[in-house]
Design an enzyme around this catalytic site. Sequence first.
Site, PDB file in Angstrom:
ATOM      1  N   ALA A  23      -7.877 -42.647   2.640  1.00 33.04           N
ATOM      2  CA  ALA A  23      -9.013 -43.177   3.389  1.00 33.04           C
ATOM      3  C   ALA A  23      -8.982 -44.702   3.344  1.00 33.04           C
ATOM      4  CB  ALA A  23     -10.321 -42.663   2.794  1.00 33.04           C
ATOM      5  N   LYS A  24      -9.498 -45.335   4.379  1.00 32.22           N
ATOM      6  CA  LYS A  24      -9.614 -46.795   4.392  1.00 32.22           C
ATOM      7  C   LYS A  24     -11.034 -47.149   3.941  1.00 32.22           C
ATOM      8  CE  LYS A  24      -8.890 -50.943   7.133  1.00 32.22           C
ATOM      9  NZ  LYS A  24     -10.102 -51.591   6.634  1.00 32.22           N
ATOM     10  N   TRP A  25     -11.140 -47.789   2.796  1.00 28.12           N
ATOM     11  CA  TRP A  25     -12.428 -48.081   2.186  1.00 28.12           C
ATOM     12  C   TRP A  25     -13.028 -49.353   2.751  1.00 28.12           C
ATOM     13  CZ3 TRP A  25     -14.263 -44.262  -0.771  1.00 28.12           C
ATOM     14  CH2 TRP A  25     -13.336 -43.307  -1.184  1.00 28.12           C
ATOM     15  N   ASP A 170     -13.767 -46.596   6.805  1.00 29.86           N
ATOM     16  CA  ASP A 170     -13.277 -47.339   7.968  1.00 29.86           C
ATOM     17  C   ASP A 170     -12.271 -46.602   8.831  1.00 29.86           C
ATOM     18  OD1 ASP A 170     -14.416 -49.719   8.502  1.00 29.86           O
ATOM     19  OD2 ASP A 170     -13.010 -50.943   7.389  1.00 29.86           O
TER      20      ASP A 170
END
Length: 352
Positions: A23-25, A170
């Site tokens: 996941a894009k944090w 994100d």
Amino acid sequence: MPPVKPMLAKSVGRIPPGMQYEAKWDGFRAVVFRDGPEIEIGSRGTKSLTRYFPELVEALRERLPERCVVDGEIVIARDGRLDFDALTERIHPAESRVRTLAERTPASFVAFDLLALFDEALLDVPLGDRRRLLARALDGVTAPVHLAPATLDRDVAERWFSEYEGAGLDGVIAKPVDLPYRQNERLMFKIKHERTADCVVAGFRFHKSGPVVGSLLLGLYDDGGTLQHVGVCAAFSMKRREELVAELEPLRMESAAGHPWAAWTEESAHEGARLPGAVSRWTGKKDLTWVALRPERVCEVAYDHMENGARFRHTAQFRTWRPDRTPESCTYAQLEEPAGYDLTAVLGSPPA
């Protein structure tokens, strides 16, 4: 030893096959150094973040291996989703305020890469091996330190891309499994959500290079009929910046008097409305002046997501003028809201 510049990612339109996916944090990128009792937290730009997150210093000292360097993201969660605004409030010069916010809105650290462990530097070790070492080092770790979920299954990554946005994430990061760690190089891939919205163009700022347009100031009408400043769009070619000056000239106002954002210079006015020019710890001494335009023209912009449903999280991208739309029709109601998704389902345990 610090400083270390994090490895970066370049944007692509689709999730590529055959990689490790995470996941894009949406937080502060942070490289954490631990040497016994010493903890140092470096930002993406290598500045120290240590003093702003005292609660994390204690947690990292308790939960990380005795000597290590870990790459990750500092995040704050509220009501089951990430809250970037709460995170920015933590960068405050007063230690008393930092301590108060540490108790009120405690942060979490999500670890996703391991750069050194005990006496071994891992920068030249392939990502797949670094991930296995990281998972072993953080086996059984508890909040507020978390091991970022990762998968080699592209179908799972596609599901994460659609589901995790509801928790404030994100998008997705794709990393080649044989990738060594290379500081400040864009060797990974980021896939972000993109949507479009029709916004009122109510002003612009000049470019730092001269009398051409630097960015357009965007607005949306709220339920009460007030035009709220929601962000800017930029990234024009120099030729296009020159053309925009001429295109917008008929809309220029001699002053901001009578403009919906006329009170922007008054600090108190920013408490009840979203206006351009708000001074913050991020803007510093930056020139925030802008040229007022009669709010009569509409453009379509692309954006990834909204921050707390109030403003564009990042700079929007200009798409086209919309002469078919009236300014009054540009409201928050047009914005797509992602389906809610509990952050605990991403991390597996409640964040701090």
